[in-house]
Design an enzyme around this catalytic site. Structure first.
Site, PDB file in Angstrom:
ATOM      1  N   CYS A   2       4.481  -3.412  -0.353  1.00 29.00           N
ATOM      2  CA  CYS A   2       5.273  -4.248  -1.254  1.00 29.00           C
ATOM      3  C   CYS A   2       6.578  -3.556  -1.646  1.00 29.00           C
ATOM      4  O   CYS A   2       6.675  -2.334  -1.624  1.00 29.00           O
ATOM      5  CB  CYS A   2       4.488  -4.527  -2.515  1.00 29.00           C
ATOM      6  SG  CYS A   2       2.862  -5.203  -2.196  1.00 29.00           S
ATOM      7  N   ARG A  27       9.674  -2.292   5.194  1.00 31.56           N
ATOM      8  CA  ARG A  27       8.406  -1.735   4.736  1.00 31.56           C
ATOM      9  C   ARG A  27       7.223  -2.628   5.109  1.00 31.56           C
ATOM     10  O   ARG A  27       6.075  -2.206   5.014  1.00 31.56           O
ATOM     11  CB  ARG A  27       8.437  -1.551   3.216  1.00 31.56           C
ATOM     12  CG  ARG A  27       9.460  -0.504   2.770  1.00 31.56           C
ATOM     13  CD  ARG A  27       9.646  -0.556   1.276  1.00 31.56           C
ATOM     14  NE  ARG A  27       8.417  -0.266   0.576  1.00 31.56           N
ATOM     15  CZ  ARG A  27       8.118   0.891   0.029  1.00 31.56           C
ATOM     16  NH1 ARG A  27       8.967   1.886   0.109  1.00 31.56           N
ATOM     17  NH2 ARG A  27       6.987   1.072  -0.611  1.00 31.56           N
ATOM     18  N   TRP A  75       2.864  -7.511   0.260  1.00 31.04           N
ATOM     19  CA  TRP A  75       2.008  -7.258   1.417  1.00 31.04           C
ATOM     20  C   TRP A  75       0.593  -7.461   0.893  1.00 31.04           C
ATOM     21  O   TRP A  75       0.106  -6.679   0.080  1.00 31.04           O
ATOM     22  CB  TRP A  75       2.226  -5.828   1.899  1.00 31.04           C
ATOM     23  CG  TRP A  75       1.571  -5.489   3.198  1.00 31.04           C
ATOM     24  CD1 TRP A  75       2.020  -5.752   4.454  1.00 31.04           C
ATOM     25  CD2 TRP A  75       0.330  -4.774   3.369  1.00 31.04           C
ATOM     26  NE1 TRP A  75       1.148  -5.257   5.390  1.00 31.04           N
ATOM     27  CE2 TRP A  75       0.097  -4.651   4.760  1.00 31.04           C
ATOM     28  CE3 TRP A  75      -0.608  -4.225   2.489  1.00 31.04           C
ATOM     29  CZ2 TRP A  75      -1.021  -4.013   5.281  1.00 31.04           C
ATOM     30  CZ3 TRP A  75      -1.723  -3.594   3.019  1.00 31.04           C
ATOM     31  CH2 TRP A  75      -1.915  -3.487   4.396  1.00 31.04           C
ATOM     32  N   ASN A 101       3.630  -3.232  -7.449  1.00 28.87           N
ATOM     33  CA  ASN A 101       3.158  -2.585  -6.218  1.00 28.87           C
ATOM     34  C   ASN A 101       1.936  -1.763  -6.578  1.00 28.87           C
ATOM     35  O   ASN A 101       1.931  -1.108  -7.629  1.00 28.87           O
ATOM     36  CB  ASN A 101       4.210  -1.617  -5.655  1.00 28.87           C
ATOM     37  CG  ASN A 101       5.385  -2.338  -5.050  1.00 28.87           C
ATOM     38  OD1 ASN A 101       5.433  -3.563  -5.021  1.00 28.87           O
ATOM     39  ND2 ASN A 101       6.355  -1.565  -4.585  1.00 28.87           N
ATOM     40  N   GLY A 102       0.938  -1.738  -5.713  1.00 31.13           N
ATOM     41  CA  GLY A 102      -0.262  -0.956  -5.993  1.00 31.13           C
ATOM     42  C   GLY A 102      -1.452  -1.870  -6.195  1.00 31.13           C
ATOM     43  O   GLY A 102      -1.430  -3.038  -5.809  1.00 31.13           O
ATOM     44  N   GLU A 482      -0.879   9.480  20.807  1.00 29.01           N
ATOM     45  CA  GLU A 482       0.263   8.907  20.081  1.00 29.01           C
ATOM     46  C   GLU A 482       0.903   7.782  20.907  1.00 29.01           C
ATOM     47  O   GLU A 482       1.319   6.760  20.354  1.00 29.01           O
ATOM     48  CB  GLU A 482       1.274  10.018  19.751  1.00 29.01           C
ATOM     49  CG  GLU A 482       2.600   9.555  19.177  1.00 29.01           C
ATOM     50  CD  GLU A 482       2.515   8.733  17.898  1.00 29.01           C
ATOM     51  OE1 GLU A 482       1.433   8.624  17.305  1.00 29.01           O
ATOM     52  OE2 GLU A 482       3.548   8.148  17.499  1.00 29.01           O
ATOM     53  N   LYS A 486       1.511   3.947  19.572  1.00 32.17           N
ATOM     54  CA  LYS A 486       2.817   3.272  19.601  1.00 32.17           C
ATOM     55  C   LYS A 486       2.682   1.923  20.285  1.00 32.17           C
ATOM     56  O   LYS A 486       3.170   0.913  19.807  1.00 32.17           O
ATOM     57  CB  LYS A 486       3.857   4.101  20.375  1.00 32.17           C
ATOM     58  CG  LYS A 486       4.498   5.257  19.691  1.00 32.17           C
ATOM     59  CD  LYS A 486       5.415   4.952  18.553  1.00 32.17           C
ATOM     60  CE  LYS A 486       4.716   4.765  17.263  1.00 32.17           C
ATOM     61  NZ  LYS A 486       4.155   5.815  16.543  1.00 32.17           N
ATOM     62  N   GLU A 489       0.464  -0.782  18.258  1.00 30.45           N
ATOM     63  CA  GLU A 489       0.959  -1.310  16.985  1.00 30.45           C
ATOM     64  C   GLU A 489       2.143  -2.259  17.140  1.00 30.45           C
ATOM     65  O   GLU A 489       2.337  -3.138  16.310  1.00 30.45           O
ATOM     66  CB  GLU A 489       1.250  -0.204  15.967  1.00 30.45           C
ATOM     67  CG  GLU A 489       2.410   0.701  16.282  1.00 30.45           C
ATOM     68  CD  GLU A 489       2.634   1.760  15.193  1.00 30.45           C
ATOM     69  OE1 GLU A 489       2.279   1.542  14.037  1.00 30.45           O
ATOM     70  OE2 GLU A 489       3.180   2.826  15.531  1.00 30.45           O
ATOM     71  N   HIS A 505     -17.396   9.554  31.669  1.00 25.78           N
ATOM     72  CA  HIS A 505     -18.581   9.456  30.808  1.00 25.78           C
ATOM     73  C   HIS A 505     -18.732   8.067  30.202  1.00 25.78           C
ATOM     74  O   HIS A 505     -19.481   7.890  29.242  1.00 25.78           O
ATOM     75  CB  HIS A 505     -18.528  10.543  29.731  1.00 25.78           C
ATOM     76  CG  HIS A 505     -18.551  11.924  30.300  1.00 25.78           C
ATOM     77  ND1 HIS A 505     -19.665  12.466  30.890  1.00 25.78           N
ATOM     78  CD2 HIS A 505     -17.568  12.856  30.436  1.00 25.78           C
ATOM     79  CE1 HIS A 505     -19.396  13.689  31.341  1.00 25.78           C
ATOM     80  NE2 HIS A 505     -18.110  13.948  31.079  1.00 25.78           N
ATOM     81  N   LYS A 604       5.450  -0.040   6.425  1.00 28.37           N
ATOM     82  CA  LYS A 604       6.054   1.265   6.698  1.00 28.37           C
ATOM     83  C   LYS A 604       5.388   2.373   5.883  1.00 28.37           C
ATOM     84  O   LYS A 604       5.097   3.429   6.398  1.00 28.37           O
ATOM     85  CB  LYS A 604       7.557   1.224   6.413  1.00 28.37           C
ATOM     86  CG  LYS A 604       8.284   2.517   6.755  1.00 28.37           C
ATOM     87  CD  LYS A 604       8.172   2.855   8.231  1.00 28.37           C
ATOM     88  CE  LYS A 604       8.802   4.179   8.598  1.00 28.37           C
ATOM     89  NZ  LYS A 604       8.345   4.646   9.916  1.00 28.37           N
TER      90      LYS A 604
HETATM   91  O1  M6R Z   1       4.449   7.999   5.993  1.00 32.68           O
HETATM   92  P1  M6R Z   1       3.313   8.645   6.717  1.00 32.68           P
HETATM   93  O2  M6R Z   1       3.751   9.585   7.763  1.00 32.68           O
HETATM   94  O3  M6R Z   1       2.318   9.277   5.783  1.00 32.68           O
HETATM   95  O4  M6R Z   1       2.559   7.445   7.432  1.00 32.68           O
HETATM   96  C1  M6R Z   1       1.352   7.649   8.119  1.00 32.68           C
HETATM   97  C2  M6R Z   1       1.007   6.440   8.957  1.00 32.68           C
HETATM   98  O5  M6R Z   1       0.817   5.321   8.149  1.00 32.68           O
HETATM   99  C3  M6R Z   1       2.095   6.132  10.001  1.00 32.68           C
HETATM  100  O6  M6R Z   1       2.359   7.220  10.819  1.00 32.68           O
HETATM  101  C4  M6R Z   1       1.655   4.938  10.878  1.00 32.68           C
HETATM  102  O7  M6R Z   1       0.582   5.302  11.674  1.00 32.68           O
HETATM  103  C5  M6R Z   1       2.840   4.447  11.712  1.00 32.68           C
HETATM  104  N1  M6R Z   1       2.863   3.025  11.718  1.00 32.68           N
HETATM  105  C6  M6R Z   1       2.770   4.890  13.119  1.00 32.68           C
HETATM  106  O8  M6R Z   1       3.842   4.455  13.878  1.00 32.68           O
END
Ligand code: M6R
Length: 609
Positions: A2, A27, A75, A101-102, A482, A486, A489, A505, A604
């Site tokens: 949010c 965000r 959000w 927010n929260g 990683e 990427k 997501e 396996h 974000k």
């Molecule tokens: O702000 P942070 O690095 O703590 O965020 C951690 C994860 O939420 C963040 O890396 C998330 O996995 C991303 N969407 C990956 O691209």
């Protein structure tokens, strides 16, 4: 997550609030709303599910004219995305409005109490209880009602609140969720994040936990929860909006991928002096301290966790000191063995990830030293840690993390080299050689970025597949993990990483005609085994995209496509192979017509559990 924006001054609040919300769109959100004091006996409120554009369209039909207002991008956590669940929430006669927010943890209990008193709820949200609670405590002074409310509310919050009968002030409060105040001339702002107000001012107050703030057009007063005034230095934001704008690129993610040669060097230069000495003195990592350390954890989430995996690899390789890497959401609840001889390194781009923040607090409670590696100055994690090491990635706007990941790796490599030297595991010559290797990465990353066009073509070929498998051994596996994140997501294609040797396996059962397999083959000592793994999947019909070092042309004989990276030493290949993965994910998403920077369901900075 949010976003909150509030404005009070002499100009039209709606313009500032909407502009600020636009800056926070990155965000992630699913609905948006605004409340403005238009001089009537109740707030005028417009809320729309979906993109901010829907709200803007509604405001074109019905503009809100007034000098103070609060807005929000939501959000969803409690209740589906809908107009009614969007913020601001309000009391029955719309004289009190709230953005939040929260999460209010005791909202069900509060809701029951308020319902018993006759309050009617129209949304499914936790936030609506705050509006009715304020109403139940309001006696003509919003600040007093807020002070009383905060004694009752449990949970995490950044709150912005207004009363129609007190048009000259906005009251805001913070516990866990970020909140800043922007200081203008004859106008002031509240926001959950700096980009929202950066166009108007670079001077901000960073509001701390358990603080309330009263914002008027000519003054800002920060208080503790009892109302005692607290003094705060003004923070001057050094970076500008250009750093947070697309600068000619189609998407922030693309821009951020291309910024990596530059930000890697900025991060390197932040810790290496002109005599080629690494300096982490301010991080408290002296030889004396490290000698007394019994265990090292790296704790993080998502991409930052993946950078942590690489951190473990390089620290253990160079120092032979054991490192455990843990997902923050698990670490905080699994009662890990921590004491005052434990070093916890937390990684977080945003510095606001709640799981990481809470894991870190858990470590602190047990006496561990906390060193945070983060990208955001003044973030919650930066403030709570014993020591902070900043990455110099600049603002990362795209939800998919790219440059934050590589700069986190850069800091971890520097830590590894520094520790290895302190413990006499490497000579001065090796130390300088390692630092030079990190400097050389700029040129190498630039070279890998030249593959962009061919990566796009490769993406076009696998676009319609249901699954992509990512493979690697050793460091290559950590990068594959990683790469898969990427891809999944932002392309929404099921993407999964496996250690190449683990495939037989079970997972190999999923390899079928045409299934894309992206494999890193950059580790010399594992090269032959990796080539065998390519043969295994190719024999079952997989479409193999390999990433190999220049010169290893034999890979062409077994893979369908090969992307070559400069032939650096094995331990540095991750900085280069990840670029291919990032580009591949980017093009998969773009070619599918997805919103590359704002993928569905994601935010974000993840400030809820
Ligand atoms: O702000 P942070 O690095 O703590 O965020 C951690 C994860 O939420 C963040 O890396 C998330 O996995 C991303 N969407 C990956 O691209």
């Amino acid at each position: 997550m949010c976003g909150i924006v509030g404005y009070i001054g002499s100009q039209n609040a709606q313009d500032f609030v909407i502009d600020g919300l636009e800056k926070l769109e990155y965000r992630g959100y699913d609905s948006a709303g605004i409340a403005v004091n238009t001089g009537k006996d109740r707030f005028e409120i417009v809320k729309k599910v979906g993109r901010l554009q829907n709200l803007e369209d509604a405001l074109k039909e019905h503009p809100l004219k007034g000098h103070s207002g609060i807005g929000h991008t939501r959000w969803a956590t409690h209740g589906k995305p809908s107009d009614v669940n969007s913020h601001p929430h309000f009391n029955k006669d719309k004289t009190l409005v709230v953005v939040h927010n929260g999460i209010i943890e005791n909202y069900l209990e509060l809701k029951k109490d308020l319902q018993a008193k006759g309050y009617e709820f129209i949304s499914e949200t936790d936030t609506e209880v705050v509006a009715h609670l304020l109403d139940s405590l309001y006696e003509g002074d919003l600040l007093e009602a807020v002070k009383k409310s905060l004694k009752i509310i449990k949970g995490a919050y950044a709150l912005g609140m207004m009363s129609i009968s007190e048009p000259d002030r906005i009251i805001a409060a913070r516990k866990e969720s970020p909140l800043i105040v922007g200081l203008g001339k004859g106008e002031n702002f509240i926001a959950s994040d700096i980009p929202a107000i950066l166009k108007y001012t670079r001077d901000v107050y960073l509001i701390e936990n358990n603080e309330i703030v009263e914002i008027k057009k000519d003054s800002v007063k920060i208080m503790d929860t009892e109302g005692n005034e607290v003094s705060r230095d003004v923070t001057h934001v050094e970076w500008d909006m250009e750093a947070a704008s697309k600068g000619g690129y189609e998407y922030f993610m693309e821009k951020e991928i291309y910024e990596q040669p530059k930000v890697l060097m900025e991060t390197l230069n932040s810790r290496v002096d002109e005599n080629k000495n690494i300096n982490f003195d301010d991080a408290g990592l002296t030889k004396e301290y490290l000698e007394g350390v019994r265990s090292i954890y790296i704790v993080a989430c998502g991409t930052a966790y993946h950078a942590g995996l690489v951190g473990k690899y390089i620290i253990e390789k160079k120092t032979r000191i054991k490192v455990d890497v843990e997902v923050a959401s698990e670490f905080r609840y699994r009662n890990p063995v921590i004491d005052d001889k434990t070093l916890i390194i937390v990684l977080s781009q945003s510095g606001e990830t709640l799981d990481t923040l809470e894991a870190m607090k858990e470590g602190k409670r047990h006496g561990a030293k906390i060193v945070a590696i983060t990208n955001v100055v003044g973030s919650s994690i930066a403030r709570e840690a014993d020591h902070v090491i900043y990455t110099w990635a600049g603002p990362e706007i795209a939800v998919a993390s790219t440059k934050a990941y590589s700069t986190q790796m850069m800091i971890l490599y520097l830590l590894a080299i520094d520790m290895a030297y302190k413990f006499n595991k490497i000579t001065r010559e090796e130390y300088e050689h390692d630092i030079n290797s990190l400097y050389d990465l700029k040129e190498h990353v630039e070279k890998v970025l030249e593959h962009s066009e061919n990566v796009e073509k490769a993406a076009a070929k696998i676009l319609d597949q249901h699954s992509i498998f990512y493979l690697g051994r050793g460091l290559d596996y950590m990068i594959a993990v990683e790469g898969a994140l990427k891809s999944k997501e932002i392309s929404y294609i099921h993407s999964e990483a496996f250690a190449s040797g683990e495939l037989k396996h079970g997972t190999i059962a999923l390899i079928d005609e045409g299934v894309p397999v992206v494999i890193n083959v950059t580790q010399s000592d594992l090269f032959d085994k990796s080539v065998s793994n390519i043969k295994e999947v190719a024999a079952r019909g997989a479409y193999v995209i390999a990433i190999a070092k220049e010169g290893n042309t034999i890979v062409e004989e077994v893979a369908d496509e090969v992307f070559y990276i400069p032939a650096v030493e094995d331990e540095y290949t991750g900085f280069l192979s990840i670029i291919i993965h990032q580009l591949l994910a980017y093009y998969l998403s773009k070619l599918k017509g997805n919103d590359v920077d704002k993928p569905r369901n994601l935010a974000k900075s993840v400030t809820v559990e």
